[in-house]
Design a protein around this motif. Structure first.
Motif, PDB file in Angstrom:
ATOM      1  N   MET A   1     -61.167  47.779  -1.518  1.00  0.00           N
ATOM      2  CA  MET A   1     -61.350  46.375  -1.195  1.00  0.00           C
ATOM      3  C   MET A   1     -62.011  45.687  -2.383  1.00  0.00           C
ATOM      4  O   MET A   1     -62.967  46.180  -2.951  1.00  0.00           O
ATOM      5  N   SER A   2     -61.504  44.539  -2.771  1.00  0.00           N
ATOM      6  CA  SER A   2     -62.083  43.816  -3.896  1.00  0.00           C
ATOM      7  C   SER A   2     -62.660  42.498  -3.408  1.00  0.00           C
ATOM      8  O   SER A   2     -62.133  41.867  -2.508  1.00  0.00           O
ATOM      9  N   GLY A   3     -63.773  42.122  -4.030  1.00  0.00           N
ATOM     10  CA  GLY A   3     -64.418  40.862  -3.697  1.00  0.00           C
ATOM     11  C   GLY A   3     -64.502  39.979  -4.916  1.00  0.00           C
ATOM     12  O   GLY A   3     -64.247  40.408  -6.036  1.00  0.00           O
ATOM     13  N   MET A   4     -64.888  38.738  -4.691  1.00  0.00           N
ATOM     14  CA  MET A   4     -65.015  37.784  -5.789  1.00  0.00           C
ATOM     15  C   MET A   4     -66.256  38.091  -6.603  1.00  0.00           C
ATOM     16  O   MET A   4     -67.330  38.366  -6.058  1.00  0.00           O
ATOM     17  N   ILE A   5     -66.079  38.081  -7.900  1.00  0.00           N
ATOM     18  CA  ILE A   5     -67.184  38.282  -8.833  1.00  0.00           C
ATOM     19  C   ILE A   5     -67.132  37.204  -9.901  1.00  0.00           C
ATOM     20  O   ILE A   5     -66.084  36.601 -10.146  1.00  0.00           O
ATOM     21  N   GLU A   6     -68.266  36.958 -10.526  1.00  0.00           N
ATOM     22  CA  GLU A   6     -68.362  36.018 -11.641  1.00  0.00           C
ATOM     23  C   GLU A   6     -68.262  36.822 -12.928  1.00  0.00           C
ATOM     24  O   GLU A   6     -68.976  37.814 -13.104  1.00  0.00           O
ATOM     25  N   VAL A   7     -67.375  36.422 -13.818  1.00  0.00           N
ATOM     26  CA  VAL A   7     -67.230  37.070 -15.121  1.00  0.00           C
ATOM     27  C   VAL A   7     -67.697  36.089 -16.177  1.00  0.00           C
ATOM     28  O   VAL A   7     -67.242  34.937 -16.212  1.00  0.00           O
ATOM     29  N   ARG A   8     -68.630  36.534 -17.017  1.00  0.00           N
ATOM     30  CA  ARG A   8     -69.120  35.709 -18.123  1.00  0.00           C
ATOM     31  C   ARG A   8     -68.733  36.388 -19.429  1.00  0.00           C
ATOM     32  O   ARG A   8     -68.942  37.593 -19.588  1.00  0.00           O
ATOM     33  N   TYR A   9     -68.159  35.604 -20.340  1.00  0.00           N
ATOM     34  CA  TYR A   9     -67.680  36.121 -21.615  1.00  0.00           C
ATOM     35  C   TYR A   9     -68.627  35.714 -22.739  1.00  0.00           C
ATOM     36  O   TYR A   9     -69.130  34.593 -22.750  1.00  0.00           O
ATOM     37  N   PHE A  10     -68.812  36.602 -23.704  1.00  0.00           N
ATOM     38  CA  PHE A  10     -69.662  36.320 -24.846  1.00  0.00           C
ATOM     39  C   PHE A  10     -68.899  36.572 -26.141  1.00  0.00           C
ATOM     40  O   PHE A  10     -68.047  37.460 -26.208  1.00  0.00           O
ATOM     41  N   ALA A  11     -69.221  35.779 -27.173  1.00  0.00           N
ATOM     42  CA  ALA A  11     -68.695  35.937 -28.540  1.00  0.00           C
ATOM     43  C   ALA A  11     -67.169  36.030 -28.543  1.00  0.00           C
ATOM     44  O   ALA A  11     -66.494  35.157 -28.018  1.00  0.00           O
TER      45      ALA A  11
ATOM     46  N   VAL B   1     -63.152  35.951 -10.308  1.00  0.00           N
ATOM     47  CA  VAL B   1     -61.955  36.744 -10.023  1.00  0.00           C
ATOM     48  C   VAL B   1     -62.271  37.757  -8.922  1.00  0.00           C
ATOM     49  O   VAL B   1     -63.433  38.056  -8.657  1.00  0.00           O
ATOM     50  N   ALA B   2     -61.234  38.279  -8.319  1.00  0.00           N
ATOM     51  CA  ALA B   2     -61.375  39.361  -7.343  1.00  0.00           C
ATOM     52  C   ALA B   2     -61.086  40.671  -8.056  1.00  0.00           C
ATOM     53  O   ALA B   2     -60.052  40.820  -8.697  1.00  0.00           O
ATOM     54  N   ALA B   3     -62.029  41.604  -7.963  1.00  0.00           N
ATOM     55  CA  ALA B   3     -61.850  42.913  -8.588  1.00  0.00           C
ATOM     56  C   ALA B   3     -62.733  43.924  -7.879  1.00  0.00           C
ATOM     57  O   ALA B   3     -63.840  43.602  -7.445  1.00  0.00           O
ATOM     58  N   ALA B   4     -62.255  45.158  -7.782  1.00  0.00           N
ATOM     59  CA  ALA B   4     -62.985  46.210  -7.072  1.00  0.00           C
ATOM     60  C   ALA B   4     -63.860  47.048  -7.995  1.00  0.00           C
ATOM     61  O   ALA B   4     -64.858  47.606  -7.565  1.00  0.00           O
TER      62      ALA B   4
ATOM     63  N   ALA C   1     -66.713  52.615 -10.831  1.00  0.00           N
ATOM     64  CA  ALA C   1     -67.698  52.325  -9.778  1.00  0.00           C
ATOM     65  C   ALA C   1     -67.349  51.003  -9.096  1.00  0.00           C
ATOM     66  O   ALA C   1     -66.858  50.068  -9.733  1.00  0.00           O
ATOM     67  N   VAL C   2     -67.605  50.932  -7.814  1.00  0.00           N
ATOM     68  CA  VAL C   2     -67.308  49.736  -7.030  1.00  0.00           C
ATOM     69  C   VAL C   2     -68.231  48.594  -7.458  1.00  0.00           C
ATOM     70  O   VAL C   2     -69.446  48.773  -7.581  1.00  0.00           O
ATOM     71  N   LEU C   3     -67.629  47.429  -7.694  1.00  0.00           N
ATOM     72  CA  LEU C   3     -68.397  46.230  -8.017  1.00  0.00           C
ATOM     73  C   LEU C   3     -68.857  45.576  -6.718  1.00  0.00           C
ATOM     74  O   LEU C   3     -68.045  45.350  -5.819  1.00  0.00           O
ATOM     75  N   PRO C   4     -70.146  45.257  -6.601  1.00  0.00           N
ATOM     76  CA  PRO C   4     -70.613  44.573  -5.394  1.00  0.00           C
ATOM     77  C   PRO C   4     -70.014  43.173  -5.294  1.00  0.00           C
ATOM     78  O   PRO C   4     -69.860  42.492  -6.308  1.00  0.00           O
ATOM     79  N   VAL C   5     -69.684  42.753  -4.080  1.00  0.00           N
ATOM     80  CA  VAL C   5     -69.196  41.396  -3.871  1.00  0.00           C
ATOM     81  C   VAL C   5     -70.268  40.428  -4.342  1.00  0.00           C
ATOM     82  O   VAL C   5     -71.453  40.616  -4.074  1.00  0.00           O
ATOM     83  N   GLY C   6     -69.848  39.419  -5.105  1.00  0.00           N
ATOM     84  CA  GLY C   6     -70.780  38.429  -5.616  1.00  0.00           C
ATOM     85  C   GLY C   6     -71.475  38.832  -6.903  1.00  0.00           C
ATOM     86  O   GLY C   6     -72.323  38.094  -7.404  1.00  0.00           O
ATOM     87  N   ALA C   7     -71.116  39.982  -7.468  1.00  0.00           N
ATOM     88  CA  ALA C   7     -71.745  40.450  -8.705  1.00  0.00           C
ATOM     89  C   ALA C   7     -71.393  39.529  -9.869  1.00  0.00           C
ATOM     90  O   ALA C   7     -70.391  38.811  -9.848  1.00  0.00           O
ATOM     91  N   THR C   8     -72.240  39.574 -10.884  1.00  0.00           N
ATOM     92  CA  THR C   8     -71.964  38.909 -12.154  1.00  0.00           C
ATOM     93  C   THR C   8     -71.717  39.994 -13.187  1.00  0.00           C
ATOM     94  O   THR C   8     -72.533  40.898 -13.346  1.00  0.00           O
ATOM     95  N   VAL C   9     -70.575  39.919 -13.852  1.00  0.00           N
ATOM     96  CA  VAL C   9     -70.211  40.880 -14.883  1.00  0.00           C
ATOM     97  C   VAL C   9     -70.180  40.162 -16.224  1.00  0.00           C
ATOM     98  O   VAL C   9     -69.452  39.183 -16.390  1.00  0.00           O
TER      99      VAL C   9
END
Length: 82
Positions: free
Chosen positions: A1-11, A24-27, A65-73
Motif C-alpha cells: 500500500m502506498s501513501g502520499m509523501i512530500e518529496v523535496r529536491y536539492f541542488a 506523490v504516492a509511493a510505498a 523499507a516502507v515509507l510512512p504515510v505523510g513522510a517527507t523525503v
C-alpha cells in the motif's frame, strides 16, 4: 500500500526534476524512484541512482523499507567539494 509523501529536491535533483518539491504516492524509496523516473524522465533517473535519501530527516539506507504515510523525503544528489 502506498501513501502520499512530500518529496523535496536539492541542488542537481531540483534542476533535473524542474521543481523544488511535489507530493506523490509511493510505498518505498525504490517505488518512489520508479514513480519519479516515470514522471520526470531519464535526467532525474540518473541523479536518483547516485542520490542519498532522508526520510523525515533520517538517512534511509534500505530502499525497500516502507515509507510512512505523510513522510517527507529529501533527495540529496552527491555534492562536490567539502
Amino acid at each position: 500500500m502506498s501513501g502520499m509523501i512530500e518529496v523535496r529536491y536539492f541542488a542537481g535533483a531540483r534542476a533535473a526534476a524542474g521543481t523544488p518539491a511535489e507530493r506523490v504516492a509511493a510505498a518505498s524509496v525504490d517505488d518512489l524512484t520508479s514513480v519519479l523516473t516515470a514522471r520526470h524522465g531519464e535526467r532525474l533517473a540518473v541523479v536518483l541512482k547516485a542520490a542519498s535519501f532522508l526520510v523525515d530527516g533520517l538517512a534511509c539506507h534500505d530502499r525497500q523499507a516502507v515509507l510512512p504515510v505523510g513522510a517527507t523525503v529529501d533527495v540529496l544528489p552527491p555534492f562536490a567539494g567539502g
